[in-house]
Motif scaffolding. Sequence first.
Motif, short mmCIF file in Angstrom:
data_model
loop_
_atom_site.label_atom_id
_atom_site.label_comp_id
_atom_site.label_asym_id
_atom_site.label_seq_id
_atom_site.Cartn_x
_atom_site.Cartn_y
_atom_site.Cartn_z
N GLU A 323 0.83 -1.21 0.00
CA GLU A 323 0.00 0.00 0.00
C GLU A 323 0.86 1.25 0.00
O GLU A 323 0.57 2.22 -0.70
N ARG A 324 1.97 1.24 0.79
CA ARG A 324 2.88 2.39 0.79
C ARG A 324 3.53 2.55 -0.58
O ARG A 324 3.70 3.67 -1.07
N ALA A 327 0.96 4.00 -3.01
CA ALA A 327 0.73 5.43 -2.75
C ALA A 327 1.89 6.26 -3.29
O ALA A 327 1.69 7.36 -3.84
N ARG A 328 3.09 5.74 -3.17
CA ARG A 328 4.25 6.48 -3.67
C ARG A 328 4.21 6.55 -5.20
O ARG A 328 4.57 7.57 -5.80
N LYS A 330 1.67 6.58 -7.08
CA LYS A 330 0.59 7.48 -7.51
C LYS A 330 0.89 8.94 -7.15
O LYS A 330 0.25 9.85 -7.68
N GLY A 331 1.85 9.14 -6.23
CA GLY A 331 2.15 10.49 -5.76
C GLY A 331 2.86 11.34 -6.78
O GLY A 331 3.31 10.90 -7.82
#
Length: 331
Positions: A323-324, A327-328, A330-331
Amino acid sequence: MSTTAVRYLTMLRMVPRSPRTITTSELAQRLDDHGFKVTIRSIQRDLEKLSADFPLMVDEDSRPYQWSFDRNATIDIIPALDLPAALTFELARAYLSPMLPPRALSHLKPHFDEAHRTLLREKNPLGQWPNRVRVINRGLGGERPAIDADVLETVTEALLREYKCKLVYQARNWPEPEEIVVHPFGLIFRDPNVYLIGTIEGREGVRQLVLHRASTGELLEEVSDRPDDFDLDLYIRSGAMGILKSAEPVYLKLRCDKPALNHLIEAPLGFDQITTEIDDTTFEIAVTVGDTQDLRWWLTAQAVHCDILEPRWLKEEITATLERGLARMKG
């Protein structure tokens, strides 16, 4: 065979390949250990006589004289290579070349060359072996860190003679290099690094020293303190080389996709692995493995092909990591 001929052969085997050397006084001592009583002057005359037929070199500027074999010479004092032996050297060339630094390999180069010439002389299909075999290491194939040749030679000699060695070493988490005295237990080649396993004098626990982080090495002629019950294979199987997160093993249950993870059936993750066929597209495995960082990297990479059934805490840990990462991205 005469006693003199046996002495000649024994002495020739004691002479190292350049740049290493041996003095006539050292040869006298070693010959004496083998039961040959001979004077230094006699050894000098013998070597001068043998140098007419063998590629022997002498440094006459030193006292006593220092002798060695020509670094690039093939030393024909062993039986000629047959085809199986020549093929063995070709295999060694293929597998050792990726692991050892050039200077270490240079000691074997004359034997590799002689093996290749033997295969070509015999006009055997095995002579094409170098053109038909490649060694590919798994992973991204980054360049291997360079190991100081003197450090490697010091460490290997310390292991063989069961002596301590002194290294100037820079660990990743040390602010600056330190001079340490090591009691070596063994070497492990784990691509792309070479690890010296042993203890550091004055510190607790078995350590893994990455050899390319050592800048200098010195052999100490003091017997190392190696536990009698230390077993290198058991150390590896404990999971220590996978960077242990804890000393407790993990009972792992996975549901895996076919054919992406079929290799787990052919190459089990552990000796107690149990494999259960579920249907045409999936199978399950249950196995005890070390609680290592490598396990986490592998589970993260294989997340699209397997479900972690047990343990629950490890499934949650890998899920959080993914998940981390997402998220990275997509950031």
